[in-house]
Design an enzyme around this catalytic site. Structure first.
Site, mmCIF file in Angstrom:
data_model
loop_
_atom_site.group_PDB
_atom_site.id
_atom_site.type_symbol
_atom_site.label_atom_id
_atom_site.label_comp_id
_atom_site.label_asym_id
_atom_site.label_seq_id
_atom_site.Cartn_x
_atom_site.Cartn_y
_atom_site.Cartn_z
ATOM 1 C CE LYS A 168 -43.209 -28.446 -31.928
ATOM 2 N NZ LYS A 168 -43.292 -28.661 -30.231
ATOM 3 C CE LYS A 253 -40.194 -33.778 -36.328
ATOM 4 N NZ LYS A 253 -39.827 -33.453 -35.040
ATOM 5 C CE LYS A 256 -45.413 -36.558 -28.620
ATOM 6 N NZ LYS A 256 -45.044 -35.703 -27.544
HETATM 7 P P1 AMP Z 1 -41.601 -34.869 -28.628
HETATM 8 O O1 AMP Z 1 -42.452 -35.735 -29.552
HETATM 9 O O2 AMP Z 1 -41.207 -33.623 -29.499
HETATM 10 O O3 AMP Z 1 -42.165 -34.377 -27.204
HETATM 11 O O4 AMP Z 1 -40.287 -35.685 -28.528
HETATM 12 C C1 AMP Z 1 -40.012 -36.499 -27.562
HETATM 13 C C2 AMP Z 1 -38.660 -37.169 -27.849
HETATM 14 O O5 AMP Z 1 -38.811 -37.829 -29.032
HETATM 15 C C3 AMP Z 1 -37.386 -36.190 -28.375
HETATM 16 O O6 AMP Z 1 -36.280 -36.464 -27.767
HETATM 17 C C4 AMP Z 1 -37.434 -36.112 -29.782
HETATM 18 O O7 AMP Z 1 -36.267 -35.843 -30.451
HETATM 19 C C5 AMP Z 1 -37.870 -37.662 -30.124
HETATM 20 N N1 AMP Z 1 -38.554 -37.966 -31.143
HETATM 21 C C6 AMP Z 1 -39.636 -37.402 -31.917
HETATM 22 N N2 AMP Z 1 -40.219 -37.640 -33.164
HETATM 23 C C7 AMP Z 1 -39.163 -38.551 -33.554
HETATM 24 C C8 AMP Z 1 -38.924 -39.408 -34.554
HETATM 25 N N3 AMP Z 1 -39.653 -39.469 -35.790
HETATM 26 N N4 AMP Z 1 -37.902 -40.264 -34.611
HETATM 27 C C9 AMP Z 1 -37.070 -40.374 -33.734
HETATM 28 N N5 AMP Z 1 -37.226 -39.560 -32.459
HETATM 29 C C10 AMP Z 1 -38.019 -38.535 -32.279
#
Ligand code: AMP
Ligand code: TRP
Length: 391
Positions: A168, A253, A256
């Site tokens: 990041k 993966k 966002k």
């Molecule tokens: P974030 O988007 O970083 O705020 O992530 C929120 C939650 O979604 C966290 O528990 C991440 O581990 C999960 N997460 C984010 N991207 C993925 C993905 N591509 N597949 C599965 N889980 C995800």
């Protein structure tokens, strides 16, 4: 290969408790349609790590999500649907982590709206304020306060090894990355430890942060006396949605921060757009025909990702689901249907909830009050363990 070693260089010892709770290939349907965990469970039934219901103290679950960017299918399958599922089994605390959003540049005018929208979305996804505590991280000042105390427990070395910081900090590198971005995993540890959480449902990308949280709790407890519970990560098992991949670039993966939106399904995407995105998903190079649809994330990442989506949304195991398909086209149309079955009602609930912002504000105020009580208790114990002079 990703570095999954912990701060001390050893391989992760985090218990992947979902496998133990539900068996490999576990899947859940939090939106109220069919298939879920094995066996009927009464709401509030507790599960031990061996998967057996047991009586006694209610276990605590905590998780958080940032109010940034589009909430996507990966977030839902890797984390949110488990949050919904866990609210009936545990004492569940869920927060919108707005302080974490400050670690990268953002627009102040958008932050409060994004925080509010995220809370609305979490309720649309199935979080029920009657069954869990939903709150905004910055409303409970103990998060920032405990983060400082834990920063005086963590080391530069262990934080330098966090792969998400490296990813990041971007192309300008560490020189201009915010100090908060470097310390971000310590704030996350504070979120978790304040509630004495037993379980933390997250996607696979948070494994390393959970390991750091455990290390910090253990170090603190042995240095200053037992103050924190050492939490377990609850990461979905392989094939269970822990790592949903980008539809256009299935070796990375779904994220966002992806370069293009074509590989990401936002929970706010129009159903027609979702259909187009799935139709255009990259499948693998070998021609369709017998055996082309198979579960093989290394050799066939695109097809395997679609199988994983289908399995996570409708139940079953990706390898077994594959046997029912000969063509990529039918796999894609079933995957589209499965996504829409979840997304369309979620969007309807979102629109209904958004019509009454005062009700959401009241949920968040009550959530902060309940969370604040628990946080204050742990904070008091942490202050006294360190020898800070009482007021
Ligand atoms: P974030 O988007 O970083 O705020 O992530 C929120 C939650 O979604 C966290 O528990 C991440 O581990 C999960 N997460 C984010 N991207 C993925 C993905 N591509 N597949 C599965 N889980 C995800
Ligand atoms: N770091 C997590 C992410 O990027 C979000 C988060 C913040 C979190 N605090 C948490 C997740 C506490 C679980 C528990 O997805």
């Amino acid at each position: 290969m990703r570095d999954t070693r912990g701060p001390s260089g050893r391989v992760s010892e985090i218990t992947v408790v979902l496998c133990q709770l539900f068996g490999p290939g576990a899947s859940c349907r939090p939106l109220g349609t069919g298939n879920a965990r094995p066996g009927p469970l009464r709401p509030g039934t507790l599960l031990g790590v061996n998967g057996e219901p047991h009586a006694g103290e209610t276990k605590v679950v905590l998780s958080g999500i940032q109010p940034t960017g589009a909430v996507h299918l990966g977030n839902y399958l890797g984390a949110l649907r488990w949050w919904v599922d866990f609210q009936d089994r545990y004492d569940a605390f869920y927060c919108v982590v707005d302080l974490h959003a400050l670690t990268v540049p953002g627009d102040p005018a958008e932050l409060s709206q994004a925080t509010f929208n995220m809370a609305t979305l979490l309720m649309a996804a199935g979080l029920d304020p009657g069954r869990c505590t939903l709150f905004v991280q910055s409303h409970v000042h103990e998060h920032a306060e405990l983060a400082w105390l834990l920063e005086c427990t963590a080391t530069m070395g262990e934080l330098s090894r966090m792969t998400q910081f490296k990813d990041k900090s971007g192309k300008d590198g560490e020189e201009s990355a915010r100090l908060g971005l470097f310390a971000y995993p310590v704030l996350m540890a504070a979120d978790i430890l304040l509630y004495q959480a037993d379980l933390v449902p997250v996607g696979d990308d948070q494994r390393q942060h959970l390991e750091l949280t455990r290390d910090l709790a253990q170090r603190w407890n042995s240095r200053y006396g037992t103050t924190f519970k050492v939490p377990d990560a609850a990461i979905p098992p392989p094939g269970g949605g822990a790592r949903i991949m980008d539809l256009q670039d299935p070796v990375h993966k779904m994220s966002k921060s992806a370069a293009s939106g074509a590989g990401l399904i936002s929970l706010f995407d129009d159903p027609k757009l979702i259909e187009r995105k799935v139709k255009r998903a990259v499948t693998d190079l070998d021609p369709p025909g017998p055996g082309a649809v198979r579960w093989d994330p290394e050799a066939k990442p695109g097809v395997s990702n679609l199988l994983e989506l289908l399995a996570a949304l409708r139940g079953g195991r990706p390898a077994e689901i594959a046997a029912g398909y000969e063509s990529y086209g039918r796999l894609k149309s079933d995957a589209t249907d499965a996504v829409l079955e979840m997304v369309v009602p979620l969007q309807e609930r979102y629109r209904a909830l958004a019509r009454d912002p005062a009700a959401i504000r009241s949920v968040l105020a009550q959530g902060a009050a309940r969370a604040g009580e628990v946080a204050a208790k742990t904070m008091g114990a942490a202050r006294s363990a360190l020898g800070l002079l009482p007021r």
